[in-house]
Design a protein around this motif. Sequence first.
Motif, mmCIF file in Angstrom:
data_model
loop_
_atom_site.group_PDB
_atom_site.id
_atom_site.type_symbol
_atom_site.label_atom_id
_atom_site.label_comp_id
_atom_site.label_asym_id
_atom_site.label_seq_id
_atom_site.Cartn_x
_atom_site.Cartn_y
_atom_site.Cartn_z
ATOM 1 N N SER A 142 -17.213 -1.258 26.352
ATOM 2 C CA SER A 142 -15.824 -2.039 26.058
ATOM 3 C C SER A 142 -14.806 -1.380 26.799
ATOM 4 O O SER A 142 -13.920 -2.023 27.308
ATOM 5 C CB SER A 142 -15.898 -1.839 24.798
ATOM 6 O OG SER A 142 -16.990 -2.764 23.888
ATOM 7 N N LEU B 251 -14.925 -2.041 30.644
ATOM 8 C CA LEU B 251 -14.336 -3.453 30.940
ATOM 9 C C LEU B 251 -12.921 -3.556 30.853
ATOM 10 O O LEU B 251 -12.376 -4.416 31.447
ATOM 11 C CB LEU B 251 -15.323 -4.257 30.120
ATOM 12 C CG LEU B 251 -16.854 -4.578 30.572
ATOM 13 C CD1 LEU B 251 -17.560 -5.021 29.268
ATOM 14 C CD2 LEU B 251 -16.881 -5.366 31.604
ATOM 15 N N ALA B 252 -12.493 -2.835 29.702
ATOM 16 C CA ALA B 252 -11.038 -2.845 29.528
ATOM 17 C C ALA B 252 -10.331 -2.491 30.748
ATOM 18 O O ALA B 252 -9.471 -2.847 31.231
ATOM 19 C CB ALA B 252 -10.504 -2.254 28.255
ATOM 20 N N ALA C 122 -17.780 -10.907 29.843
ATOM 21 C CA ALA C 122 -17.335 -9.522 29.532
ATOM 22 C C ALA C 122 -17.816 -9.213 28.087
ATOM 23 O O ALA C 122 -18.317 -8.082 27.980
ATOM 24 C CB ALA C 122 -15.893 -9.216 29.877
ATOM 25 N N GLU C 123 -17.782 -10.027 27.279
ATOM 26 C CA GLU C 123 -17.772 -9.710 25.839
ATOM 27 C C GLU C 123 -19.353 -9.416 25.760
ATOM 28 O O GLU C 123 -19.790 -8.590 24.880
ATOM 29 C CB GLU C 123 -17.627 -11.071 24.675
ATOM 30 C CG GLU C 123 -16.223 -11.067 24.850
ATOM 31 C CD GLU C 123 -15.697 -11.909 26.018
ATOM 32 O OE1 GLU C 123 -16.349 -12.278 26.806
ATOM 33 O OE2 GLU C 123 -14.277 -12.215 25.835
ATOM 34 N N LEU D 53 -11.582 -6.839 29.790
ATOM 35 C CA LEU D 53 -11.421 -7.130 28.213
ATOM 36 C C LEU D 53 -10.156 -6.379 27.937
ATOM 37 O O LEU D 53 -9.699 -5.570 28.769
ATOM 38 C CB LEU D 53 -12.571 -6.412 27.603
ATOM 39 C CG LEU D 53 -13.806 -7.145 27.467
ATOM 40 C CD1 LEU D 53 -14.827 -6.212 26.741
ATOM 41 C CD2 LEU D 53 -13.813 -8.497 26.641
ATOM 42 N N ALA E 46 -20.390 -5.961 27.043
ATOM 43 C CA ALA E 46 -19.502 -4.825 26.225
ATOM 44 C C ALA E 46 -20.675 -4.521 24.970
ATOM 45 O O ALA E 46 -20.523 -4.637 23.966
ATOM 46 C CB ALA E 46 -18.305 -5.320 25.583
#
Length: 907
Positions: free
Chosen positions: A741, A744-745, A731-732, A750, A735
């Motif tokens: 980001s 994804l959160a 995921a990082e 994330l 992002a």
Amino acid sequence: MNTERLPSLKRTIAAICMLLSGMAALVYQIVWTHQMSVAIGTAQSAVAIMLASFLGGLALGGWIAARWLNSSLDAGKRYVLLELFIALWAIALPFVFPALQTLAISLLASGSLLPPDAGLPQFGVYLIIVMVAFAPPTIAMGATLPILVRAVRGETEDVAGLYALNTFGAAAGAVLAGFLLVPYIGLTAASQLGAVANLAAAALAWRHLRANSQNAECGEGSGPRPVPRLLIAAGLAGIATFALEVFWTRLLAIPFGGTTQGFAFMLGLWLAGLALGGIFAARKTGSAAIALTAGAVLSVLGYIAILVTGAAAKTAVLALFPGAVAFGMAYPRFVDAAGGDPARSAALIYASNTAGAVVGSMLAGHYLLESFGFGGTLLVAALLLFLAAAAASPNMKAASGFAGCALASIGALLLGIPEPYSLLKNGVVDSDTSGELLSLSVGRVATVEVRDRDDGIVVRSDGLPEALVPRAGMPPSLNDQHWLTVLPALARTEARSMMVIGLGGGVSLETVPSWVRRIDVVEIEQRIIEANRNIASQREVNPLADSRITLVHNDARNSMLRTRKSYDIIVSQPSHPWTAGSASLYTQQFVALAKSRLADRGVFVQWMNASFVDPHLMRSFLATVASEFKVVRVYEPVPFNLIIIASDAPISPESGFVRVGSTSSKLFKRAGILSAQDFAWSLLLDEHSVRQLIKGVELIGDDRNSMAFETGPGRGIMTRTALDAITKRPAEVRADSAYSSLRLAQAGLLPFSRTTENSLLAAARQKGTAGDYAALAAMDENLASLIPTEPGYASANHLRAAWRLERIGSLRPDLRGDMSREALDIVDAALSVETTTDLLIQRATLAQLIGDDAMLAETALVFAHVVRQGSSSEIETRRSQALIAALQRLPSTVIQRRALSALAGTY
């Protein structure tokens, strides 16, 4: 009649032969059932025909054996010929299956129609094909026991011993096939090993048993036949015991999670119980009537123990074992009661008992479980067992007592017996049993449970979750099931037809774009279809009301094999890869079949829960798909839920979104797709990455389906670390922007991180804090220019809704509704990006203004859960109290009461 018995060595050889023969027979049954499900599908009619034909062949073999006992050919040689015939047939049969499949398809071809699993033509064709394939070897199997009894000049205790060893062999064969042979060497090789066992039995018999009755055994077998009442009793016992086998298999599939190994273990344990009963019967203790009665009582007690204790663990399977032991004693005791020639009695009793088994398996699978449920099916089986005991009783007094027990069973059936819900509700994948039970129904393929929980309506099949259905009024949320149909439709905006394999909760059908004009949905379990109809009024969107949708009740492979109909998009959404109905949808042969039903530039989509597989299996399946399609991509919109999309033409859903986004924006927002950028952060593997990942990986095939045997509850679980390691795109890495980001959160991949507000948003927030709503209204156009891809979008929408809420009270009544709905659209758009208590309070307020009680209750319920997951504050306490006051003015409903209870726990 010559009663001279054979030396102990030769009797030991006969016992070994029976052990090998029984082992081979169960290996064949498991292997051939798998192979036929591949050839004609796993539809219930196909499976039932396979089982009935197998058992019918055994019954006919026993009947023929009774008439072959006086042959001029030595009985030992006859036994050798039978074993050789079975072995040769088993060796040849795997090579005949493609021809059988071609014949079935040609006879049942439906042209441009997608056929259902129904109708006498299909039943008749499958019956003929299966009988041609399996009747000859199973007839030979059914004749082996009585012929071997004759070969050893056996008495009734020999019948019991040989029967016990034959059944022990069958138990071993079931376990070997399920746990070792089929998983590790495949169907064809397992069948060949079964043939080796038959050849070994034939070799032993040729060496030691073929000269035991040189003089044609003339006159042997001339004793009296079993009296008709014993044959009737044996038939009734066969109906009851096989109905119970189906009953226990279906009931205990739930704590075993529907795995093939679980079925093999249960079958092996059942057969081991029968074998142990045969050993006890060799001591000539008790009678058939007592054994059947004991079996009925023990089965009922085992069921009651599950009801009382709520046993949901796999140890609940032990409930079937004591009854199986009692039933195993019955067959030898029937032969003993028949008197006369043991070989002839063994043959005729076996034929009658196995013929009853055919009826019992069909009756339980096609009628009893659906009509009477588990408890009712058990009582019907007990009734038949008591009637069989009465028929087998030598005197009227005993028969009357057993008849009284039968009447008691009828009384209990009329009064009703509870369903074992304590066992049924404890799924091995989803153990959340909160909420209200809406329905529980037993179908031909699965037991379907529908439960209304806080997070939606969950539909479970044999304790395994099929779908989570959003209720009307629930706030919007990201749902990967919506992506299953939206993603391929955006990849092919010219698509006009779609096939969806598996109805589940119908969630994937809620967001099919309007340009797709025809949708065929194939569902194997009728109770799933009924469950969706029953909850139609509770959901936001009822997909079954869509005129584009045609429902077909059938197995997917069965339907696809029989039609030449083509589609622009095929979506396969099997839930659990280890179950019989799903495992066959992960093989190279199925992917090739699906491709053959796609139009030019067609798209194939497969859903996969990565947490059910290990890295090797995931790579194997991707290699399987890539072996048929040039382009393969993998998306992960929510953790571990993978959407594999494949085609021979380029795939670019982002381009499709740009072309049609403005015309279908509301639908895409419902699916949680807000921008073309959503296809970037959710892309786990692109075409190049897939090709790199699958180098040198073995494909998954029908003959050795690793997906069926190497997955299961608690097995092969993929971790986040392992998934990131093989995809090299955690995921990082995905992002690559503030929006990615955020998304994804929101997807749970994330943690949320707050970004610095821009000057516009900071100024607007100051106006809102000061209560200057006129200034906020003046800034609305600029705030509306923020799009979901920008930081602060949710906060901007909150402020845009705030001034509208302030102004609504001053508007004329006829204008309030329009502004309230406008504000609600703004709030829901923000909630589709980020769920905050501020937005939820605005939504609850708007629900009151609009007069939507369901929306108010659903929003309050979500608010309570969000507050309880975070840290409560004084302002949240006041908000909770205000919501409680609002809810208390509503009519009492399940969701209203649930929301009140949840809110009470927030302070």
